[in-house]
Design a protein around this motif. Sequence first.
Motif, PDB file in Angstrom:
ATOM      1  N   ARG A  67      11.423  -3.730  17.054  1.00 20.95           N
ATOM      2  CA  ARG A  67      10.238  -2.612  17.004  1.00 20.95           C
ATOM      3  C   ARG A  67      11.134  -1.857  16.360  1.00 20.95           C
ATOM      4  O   ARG A  67      11.456  -0.769  16.107  1.00 20.95           O
ATOM      5  N   THR A  68      10.291  -1.315  14.967  1.00 18.76           N
ATOM      6  CA  THR A  68      11.584  -1.381  13.811  1.00 18.76           C
ATOM      7  C   THR A  68      10.867  -0.867  12.468  1.00 18.76           C
ATOM      8  O   THR A  68       9.894  -1.962  11.949  1.00 18.76           O
ATOM      9  N   SER A  69      10.912   0.156  11.864  1.00 13.32           N
ATOM     10  CA  SER A  69      10.283   0.695  10.475  1.00 13.32           C
ATOM     11  C   SER A  69      11.694   0.231   9.411  1.00 13.32           C
ATOM     12  O   SER A  69      12.698   0.244  10.344  1.00 13.32           O
ATOM     13  N   ILE A  70      11.352   0.081   7.982  1.00 16.02           N
ATOM     14  CA  ILE A  70      12.218  -0.556   6.947  1.00 16.02           C
ATOM     15  C   ILE A  70      11.952  -0.491   6.095  1.00 16.02           C
ATOM     16  O   ILE A  70      10.911   0.213   5.226  1.00 16.02           O
ATOM     17  N   ASP A  71      13.283   0.305   5.230  1.00 12.60           N
ATOM     18  CA  ASP A  71      12.808   0.119   3.837  1.00 12.60           C
ATOM     19  C   ASP A  71      13.984  -0.769   3.519  1.00 12.60           C
ATOM     20  O   ASP A  71      15.091  -0.514   3.396  1.00 12.60           O
ATOM     21  N   SER A 191      16.580   0.006  -6.616  1.00 10.09           N
ATOM     22  CA  SER A 191      15.263   0.315  -6.867  1.00 10.09           C
ATOM     23  C   SER A 191      14.306   0.152  -5.141  1.00 10.09           C
ATOM     24  O   SER A 191      14.251  -0.687  -4.741  1.00 10.09           O
ATOM     25  N   ARG A 192      13.812   1.235  -4.735  1.00 11.84           N
ATOM     26  CA  ARG A 192      13.132   0.637  -3.984  1.00 11.84           C
ATOM     27  C   ARG A 192      12.276   0.344  -4.124  1.00 11.84           C
ATOM     28  O   ARG A 192      11.237   0.093  -4.923  1.00 11.84           O
ATOM     29  N   VAL A 193      12.031  -0.731  -2.818  1.00 15.70           N
ATOM     30  CA  VAL A 193      10.834  -1.738  -2.872  1.00 15.70           C
ATOM     31  C   VAL A 193       9.740  -1.482  -2.375  1.00 15.70           C
ATOM     32  O   VAL A 193       9.074  -1.549  -1.129  1.00 15.70           O
ATOM     33  N   GLU A 194       9.195  -1.098  -2.704  1.00 16.99           N
ATOM     34  CA  GLU A 194       7.266  -0.524  -2.570  1.00 16.99           C
ATOM     35  C   GLU A 194       5.734  -0.583  -2.683  1.00 16.99           C
ATOM     36  O   GLU A 194       5.948  -1.212  -3.379  1.00 16.99           O
ATOM     37  N   ILE A 195       5.166  -0.677  -1.548  1.00 19.15           N
ATOM     38  CA  ILE A 195       4.024  -0.857  -1.826  1.00 19.15           C
ATOM     39  C   ILE A 195       2.899   0.599  -1.709  1.00 19.15           C
ATOM     40  O   ILE A 195       2.654   0.549  -0.571  1.00 19.15           O
ATOM     41  N   ILE A 196       2.108   0.740  -2.589  1.00 13.13           N
ATOM     42  CA  ILE A 196       1.491   2.133  -2.497  1.00 13.13           C
ATOM     43  C   ILE A 196       0.346   1.979  -3.185  1.00 13.13           C
ATOM     44  O   ILE A 196      -0.291   1.790  -4.047  1.00 13.13           O
ATOM     45  N   GLY A 197      -0.659   2.737  -2.567  1.00  9.95           N
ATOM     46  CA  GLY A 197      -2.225   2.406  -3.037  1.00  9.95           C
ATOM     47  C   GLY A 197      -2.979   1.447  -1.698  1.00  9.95           C
ATOM     48  O   GLY A 197      -2.406   0.495  -2.009  1.00  9.95           O
ATOM     49  N   ASP A 198      -4.353   1.981  -1.867  1.00  7.54           N
ATOM     50  CA  ASP A 198      -5.304   0.666  -1.364  1.00  7.54           C
ATOM     51  C   ASP A 198      -5.348  -0.321  -2.445  1.00  7.54           C
ATOM     52  O   ASP A 198      -5.775  -1.987  -1.086  1.00  7.54           O
ATOM     53  N   ASP A 199      -4.897  -0.191  -3.705  1.00  8.29           N
ATOM     54  CA  ASP A 199      -5.139  -1.489  -4.259  1.00  8.29           C
ATOM     55  C   ASP A 199      -3.956  -3.064  -4.154  1.00  8.29           C
ATOM     56  O   ASP A 199      -4.246  -3.881  -3.743  1.00  8.29           O
ATOM     57  N   GLN A 200      -2.191  -2.654  -3.794  1.00 11.47           N
ATOM     58  CA  GLN A 200      -1.761  -3.153  -3.807  1.00 11.47           C
ATOM     59  C   GLN A 200      -1.631  -3.574  -1.660  1.00 11.47           C
ATOM     60  O   GLN A 200      -1.382  -4.639  -1.617  1.00 11.47           O
ATOM     61  N   ASN A 280       3.460   6.685   1.305  1.00  6.61           N
ATOM     62  CA  ASN A 280       4.760   5.900   0.542  1.00  6.61           C
ATOM     63  C   ASN A 280       5.267   4.574   0.859  1.00  6.61           C
ATOM     64  O   ASN A 280       6.498   4.537   0.351  1.00  6.61           O
ATOM     65  N   GLY A 281       4.636   3.807   0.753  1.00  2.00           N
ATOM     66  CA  GLY A 281       5.297   2.552   0.578  1.00  2.00           C
ATOM     67  C   GLY A 281       5.906   1.965   2.250  1.00  2.00           C
ATOM     68  O   GLY A 281       6.643   1.283   1.866  1.00  2.00           O
ATOM     69  N   ARG A 282       5.758   3.081   3.250  1.00  2.06           N
ATOM     70  CA  ARG A 282       6.870   2.374   4.431  1.00  2.06           C
ATOM     71  C   ARG A 282       6.406   1.397   5.036  1.00  2.06           C
ATOM     72  O   ARG A 282       4.981   0.728   5.374  1.00  2.06           O
ATOM     73  N   PHE A 283       7.016   0.823   5.582  1.00  5.37           N
ATOM     74  CA  PHE A 283       6.825  -0.133   6.582  1.00  5.37           C
ATOM     75  C   PHE A 283       7.041  -0.067   7.627  1.00  5.37           C
ATOM     76  O   PHE A 283       8.128   0.136   7.973  1.00  5.37           O
TER      77      PHE A 283
END
Length: 313
Positions: A67-71, A191-200, A280-283
Amino acid sequence: MNISELKEVLLNNVPVDVIKFIAREHQLTYSGSNKGEVVEDLIRDAQTNDKVEILRSIASQYQFAGRTSIDWYESDEDIEFRRCEETIIEKYSTDIFVFGRVRPELDKDPKLIYVNADEEEQQILLMFAYNGPIRRILVDYEPRVDNPTYFDYVIIKFNPFTVESRASFNMSKKLINSCKDILSLDEVQLSRVEIIGDDQISILKTKLGAELQLARHQSLVGDYDWIEVLADPETGDLSQSEHYLQELATSPSKRKIFVFEFNYSFGYSEKVTLEVNTENGRFWFRSAVGEEAIRYVLQKVRETVNSEGSLIT
């Protein structure tokens, strides 16, 4: 991984359902009822039947995952495994590859205490330690002030060069900066790999084949600031709820929790619970997962990023 380490990883990191699955698949016997007894029996039987490597393989899946958060951060530059390994040795000597040999004085900022470089897997694991906030505790009913030490992991992967931080959001930023300093990557743009917003996030949900278990949305009417809803246990998927789609789905969300089926290469199948912060695109893997599941999600995140064209910042 010696037997003592194997026992510790199986006991503390590997889910009991996975352990029992491996026992069934490889005819390993156990008679205990609690997890500790099951692990003891399995290791003993594996040693007798020359199957310890099977247990080591499973342990390595979960040792630094769970169980971990990831960036995720990436670079387009061609950075080689050997270059990173040699840079670490120059700064810390080979002592850094022996756990417990490097013991820096700790404070609130993360310090590197251990490195595992696996050339076959093209992966370098860095373990950082730091002091957490002071807290008051009782020891035999005597008041004490405790300054606990925490540790987090960063995993460096290659082709493409990826820095994977497994820590809280605020600590991840410190760890990434520490990695750039340790590996002498000051001139390298990460560069941070992120997905932000409901569409993405919806695209990612489709690629994962996931169900929407929970969602937190901004309230557009009434006295509520945010509204959090959980899927009906019978359907398990908010995206199948007409009420949710009509009343909440169109308002901005803050976080969503997805559940999807994942099949490991060793035959085990499980439902993975993944939380995504849409702001903020956190997983955050809410269920205990292995390395294969983390790599799979990263693959789908990359596919989503590439389909959108400009989501790496």
